[in-house]
Structure formats: C-alpha cells, structure tokens
Design a protein around this motif. Sequence first.
Motif, PDB file in Angstrom:
ATOM      1  N   ARG A  58     -34.263 -46.505  42.312  1.00 50.83           N
ATOM      2  CA  ARG A  58     -33.600 -46.313  43.606  1.00 50.83           C
ATOM      3  C   ARG A  58     -34.562 -46.400  44.796  1.00 50.83           C
ATOM      4  O   ARG A  58     -34.141 -46.212  45.933  1.00 50.83           O
ATOM      5  CB  ARG A  58     -32.912 -44.934  43.631  1.00 50.83           C
ATOM      6  CG  ARG A  58     -31.778 -44.774  42.633  1.00 50.83           C
ATOM      7  CD  ARG A  58     -31.254 -43.338  42.655  1.00 50.83           C
ATOM      8  NE  ARG A  58     -30.207 -43.118  41.680  1.00 50.83           N
ATOM      9  CZ  ARG A  58     -28.902 -43.204  41.944  1.00 50.83           C
ATOM     10  NH1 ARG A  58     -28.497 -43.513  43.158  1.00 50.83           N
ATOM     11  NH2 ARG A  58     -28.015 -42.986  40.997  1.00 50.83           N
ATOM     12  N   ARG A  59     -35.860 -46.576  44.530  1.00 53.84           N
ATOM     13  CA  ARG A  59     -36.879 -46.548  45.577  1.00 53.84           C
ATOM     14  C   ARG A  59     -36.817 -45.222  46.332  1.00 53.84           C
ATOM     15  O   ARG A  59     -36.899 -45.165  47.553  1.00 53.84           O
ATOM     16  CB  ARG A  59     -36.730 -47.738  46.539  1.00 53.84           C
ATOM     17  CG  ARG A  59     -36.710 -49.086  45.859  1.00 53.84           C
ATOM     18  CD  ARG A  59     -36.698 -50.240  46.850  1.00 53.84           C
ATOM     19  NE  ARG A  59     -35.704 -50.073  47.905  1.00 53.84           N
ATOM     20  CZ  ARG A  59     -34.404 -50.329  47.765  1.00 53.84           C
ATOM     21  NH1 ARG A  59     -33.955 -50.777  46.594  1.00 53.84           N
ATOM     22  NH2 ARG A  59     -33.584 -50.152  48.773  1.00 53.84           N
ATOM     23  N   ALA A  60     -36.664 -44.146  45.561  1.00 62.17           N
ATOM     24  CA  ALA A  60     -36.582 -42.795  46.110  1.00 62.17           C
ATOM     25  C   ALA A  60     -37.382 -41.857  45.211  1.00 62.17           C
ATOM     26  O   ALA A  60     -37.662 -42.181  44.053  1.00 62.17           O
ATOM     27  CB  ALA A  60     -35.126 -42.345  46.201  1.00 62.17           C
ATOM     28  N   ALA A  61     -37.736 -40.686  45.751  1.00 69.21           N
ATOM     29  CA  ALA A  61     -38.620 -39.790  45.008  1.00 69.21           C
ATOM     30  C   ALA A  61     -38.235 -38.331  45.192  1.00 69.21           C
ATOM     31  O   ALA A  61     -37.732 -37.925  46.250  1.00 69.21           O
ATOM     32  CB  ALA A  61     -40.069 -39.998  45.448  1.00 69.21           C
ATOM     33  N   ARG A  84     -34.767 -36.888  33.219  1.00 63.50           N
ATOM     34  CA  ARG A  84     -33.387 -37.238  33.596  1.00 63.50           C
ATOM     35  C   ARG A  84     -33.362 -37.853  34.995  1.00 63.50           C
ATOM     36  O   ARG A  84     -32.678 -38.856  35.234  1.00 63.50           O
ATOM     37  CB  ARG A  84     -32.495 -36.002  33.554  1.00 63.50           C
ATOM     38  CG  ARG A  84     -32.141 -35.500  32.154  1.00 63.50           C
ATOM     39  CD  ARG A  84     -31.286 -34.239  32.282  1.00 63.50           C
ATOM     40  NE  ARG A  84     -31.040 -33.587  31.024  1.00 63.50           N
ATOM     41  CZ  ARG A  84     -29.949 -33.753  30.287  1.00 63.50           C
ATOM     42  NH1 ARG A  84     -29.006 -34.590  30.696  1.00 63.50           N
ATOM     43  NH2 ARG A  84     -29.789 -33.097  29.161  1.00 63.50           N
ATOM     44  N   PHE A  85     -34.089 -37.225  35.937  1.00 63.73           N
ATOM     45  CA  PHE A  85     -34.142 -37.796  37.291  1.00 63.73           C
ATOM     46  C   PHE A  85     -34.746 -39.199  37.261  1.00 63.73           C
ATOM     47  O   PHE A  85     -34.250 -40.121  37.923  1.00 63.73           O
ATOM     48  CB  PHE A  85     -34.962 -36.892  38.218  1.00 63.73           C
ATOM     49  CG  PHE A  85     -34.242 -35.670  38.708  1.00 63.73           C
ATOM     50  CD1 PHE A  85     -32.950 -35.751  39.192  1.00 63.73           C
ATOM     51  CD2 PHE A  85     -34.867 -34.427  38.704  1.00 63.73           C
ATOM     52  CE1 PHE A  85     -32.277 -34.628  39.663  1.00 63.73           C
ATOM     53  CE2 PHE A  85     -34.218 -33.297  39.163  1.00 63.73           C
ATOM     54  CZ  PHE A  85     -32.917 -33.386  39.651  1.00 63.73           C
ATOM     55  N   ALA A  86     -35.828 -39.364  36.501  1.00 64.13           N
ATOM     56  CA  ALA A  86     -36.453 -40.688  36.404  1.00 64.13           C
ATOM     57  C   ALA A  86     -35.499 -41.691  35.759  1.00 64.13           C
ATOM     58  O   ALA A  86     -35.435 -42.859  36.159  1.00 64.13           O
ATOM     59  CB  ALA A  86     -37.760 -40.595  35.620  1.00 64.13           C
ATOM     60  N   GLY A  87     -34.748 -41.229  34.762  1.00 63.80           N
ATOM     61  CA  GLY A  87     -33.759 -42.095  34.131  1.00 63.80           C
ATOM     62  C   GLY A  87     -32.646 -42.503  35.078  1.00 63.80           C
ATOM     63  O   GLY A  87     -31.989 -43.533  34.876  1.00 63.80           O
ATOM     64  N   ASP A  88     -32.441 -41.696  36.132  1.00 66.90           N
ATOM     65  CA  ASP A  88     -31.426 -42.012  37.140  1.00 66.90           C
ATOM     66  C   ASP A  88     -32.010 -42.842  38.274  1.00 66.90           C
ATOM     67  O   ASP A  88     -31.341 -43.060  39.282  1.00 66.90           O
ATOM     68  CB  ASP A  88     -30.835 -40.708  37.687  1.00 66.90           C
ATOM     69  CG  ASP A  88     -29.525 -40.917  38.428  1.00 66.90           C
ATOM     70  OD1 ASP A  88     -28.762 -41.842  38.073  1.00 66.90           O
ATOM     71  OD2 ASP A  88     -29.261 -40.159  39.390  1.00 66.90           O
ATOM     72  N   GLY A 245     -30.812 -40.999  47.537  1.00 59.55           N
ATOM     73  CA  GLY A 245     -30.642 -41.934  46.438  1.00 59.55           C
ATOM     74  C   GLY A 245     -29.608 -43.016  46.652  1.00 59.55           C
ATOM     75  O   GLY A 245     -29.327 -43.785  45.736  1.00 59.55           O
ATOM     76  N   ARG A 246     -29.039 -43.078  47.857  1.00 61.28           N
ATOM     77  CA  ARG A 246     -28.036 -44.101  48.127  1.00 61.28           C
ATOM     78  C   ARG A 246     -28.628 -45.489  47.989  1.00 61.28           C
ATOM     79  O   ARG A 246     -29.598 -45.833  48.670  1.00 61.28           O
ATOM     80  CB  ARG A 246     -27.468 -43.933  49.536  1.00 61.28           C
ATOM     81  CG  ARG A 246     -26.449 -42.812  49.663  1.00 61.28           C
ATOM     82  CD  ARG A 246     -26.018 -42.623  51.104  1.00 61.28           C
ATOM     83  NE  ARG A 246     -25.717 -43.893  51.755  1.00 61.28           N
ATOM     84  CZ  ARG A 246     -25.656 -44.035  53.077  1.00 61.28           C
ATOM     85  NH1 ARG A 246     -25.893 -43.009  53.870  1.00 61.28           N
ATOM     86  NH2 ARG A 246     -25.361 -45.209  53.605  1.00 61.28           N
ATOM     87  N   ILE A 247     -28.061 -46.264  47.111  1.00 65.90           N
ATOM     88  CA  ILE A 247     -28.566 -47.621  46.887  1.00 65.90           C
ATOM     89  C   ILE A 247     -28.414 -48.474  48.133  1.00 65.90           C
ATOM     90  O   ILE A 247     -29.249 -49.335  48.427  1.00 65.90           O
ATOM     91  CB  ILE A 247     -27.831 -48.286  45.698  1.00 65.90           C
ATOM     92  CG1 ILE A 247     -28.062 -47.472  44.419  1.00 65.90           C
ATOM     93  CG2 ILE A 247     -28.268 -49.716  45.513  1.00 65.90           C
ATOM     94  CD1 ILE A 247     -29.491 -47.393  43.979  1.00 65.90           C
ATOM     95  N   ASP A 248     -27.349 -48.245  48.916  1.00 71.55           N
ATOM     96  CA  ASP A 248     -27.088 -49.072  50.095  1.00 71.55           C
ATOM     97  C   ASP A 248     -27.794 -48.563  51.348  1.00 71.55           C
ATOM     98  O   ASP A 248     -27.608 -49.094  52.429  1.00 71.55           O
ATOM     99  CB  ASP A 248     -25.586 -49.156  50.348  1.00 71.55           C
ATOM    100  CG  ASP A 248     -24.974 -47.768  50.664  1.00 71.55           C
ATOM    101  OD1 ASP A 248     -25.626 -46.744  50.393  1.00 71.55           O
ATOM    102  OD2 ASP A 248     -23.843 -47.736  51.177  1.00 71.55           O
ATOM    103  N   GLN A 249     -28.623 -47.513  51.205  1.00 73.30           N
ATOM    104  CA  GLN A 249     -29.261 -46.949  52.398  1.00 73.30           C
ATOM    105  C   GLN A 249     -30.283 -47.909  52.984  1.00 73.30           C
ATOM    106  O   GLN A 249     -31.105 -48.472  52.281  1.00 73.30           O
ATOM    107  CB  GLN A 249     -29.954 -45.629  52.039  1.00 73.30           C
ATOM    108  CG  GLN A 249     -30.633 -44.946  53.227  1.00 73.30           C
ATOM    109  CD  GLN A 249     -31.036 -43.525  52.903  1.00 73.30           C
ATOM    110  OE1 GLN A 249     -30.189 -42.674  52.725  1.00 73.30           O
ATOM    111  NE2 GLN A 249     -32.325 -43.280  52.824  1.00 73.30           N
TER     112      GLN A 249
END
Length: 252
Positions: A58-61, A84-88, A245-249
């Motif tokens: 997601r290019r988020a951390a 789990r977070f990394a898997g998401d 985590g919004r993909i469209d952000q």
Amino acid sequence: MRLDRRQGLLGAVAMVVGTPASAAAQAGPPAPTYGEAPFESHGRVIRAIHYQPAGEGRRAAIVMMHGSGGRIRNAGPWHELAMRFAGDGYQVLTPLYTDAYPDDGVRPERMMEAWRDVGEHAVDWFIDRGLDRRRTAMFGYSLGSYVAVDGALGNSRAAAAIGLAGGVDVYTPRPPRRRIPVLILRAENDTHVLPRNTETWVRFLRDHDVNVRVEVIAGAGHLFRPPEWAEIFARSAEFYSGNIGRIDQDTA
C-alpha cells in the motif's frame, strides 16, 4: 557462549532467513519478510524489526509500540500482528522503545518523552526512505497505547493512530498539538486498564477536538487470546484502510 540482546535478535531473524526456498514455495503466495532494523533516537541505538509486504503493498507504514515489559522477537502475538499488517500491504516497524530509557516503573516525564520521541523517529525513518508522511501511522498496546497516541498527537508526523487497551491510568495525556484520526480499542472485561479510565481518555481527546472512534473487543481482558488478536487486526485494518492505507490516496 552468552549472547547479548543484539546478538539474540540477530539470531532470531537468522532462523527465518535460513528457511529452505522449497519450503517457502510450498507455502503458496509470497509471504511478508522481516529483519533487524536498528535506528537512532537522540544518539541511542533503538533495536527494531522491520516487516515488509510482498511486492509494493500500500506504500504505507505502521509503527507498533509494545506494552509494558514487552520485547521484540520473531514469535508471539505481537510478531503475528505485525505480520498480519505486512500481509495487508503495510510496512511495519516494531521498536524496542525502552532502549531509549530503561523502564523503572516510576516513569518520570523525561522517560515518557524519550519513548514518544522513539515513535516520532520511527515514523521519520519511513519518511526518510521515501514514504509520504500522510501514509504513516502509530499503533500501541497498553503502555504503548499512550506512547503511540500521545506521541502522534504531539510532534510526530504520523497521520493516524490506534490505542489498544489504554487509558488515563496508564499515564496522564497531554493537550494535543495535532488533530489526526484516532481509534481506541477497548477490552470489554479489562481489569488492568479500567473501562472508565479509557472513557476518560476518550472524553479528554474529544474535548480537545480530536476525531476519536471507539470500538470494544467483546469478552476480552487485558491479555488477549488468539481470536481476539485476529479481531484487533480486523478492526485496525479497517480503520487504516480509510486513511493511511487508501489505495486511491493521492501521494503527490
């Protein structure tokens, strides 16, 4: 031979790095990876584990702040939640913030400030590596919930925060300097951090115009069981997917 704490962490990570490729191939889709990632905070080396999703994600951390007496290792519920977070699709950093100031149980303000600064510098660690600050967040459990949320509302550049099983009996919150989305996850049957003290914290934040959402883990005490950790992940992932985590952000 007696291993020091740094060598112990390296050894734990090496156990996974040494897993045969054939076994990994049989496990299905590529799994998240992780390894040691120490960084500095005010001249002190802070040990941490860095988790990465398979692919771009997601290019988020998310920076995860452990509870009192917590350790960082490649086993147990804290590690599993990070995986789990990394898997998401999130990068994750789990710093051992007590490296900045050993916990004496008294916890003077200078100690809390040192711990909050670790969270701030962990967020900066991601930003320095190219992540947009609007796609960074904090997560904390128990004592770490205060460190994470109070720090995120202070000098940190994090864009969202989650506090799990925290309240004013952990520490007295400071008036926030920033306004970001906050999720407070409360354990219904918590006898360590009492529900009324969590509610006092929530009321304090709302009185200071912080956008706070509260959700309850039904039937849970302060020490969570595996199904409750799974629920914690699901609720947290849903929250983060609406902000960092919004993909469209837009990250321009």
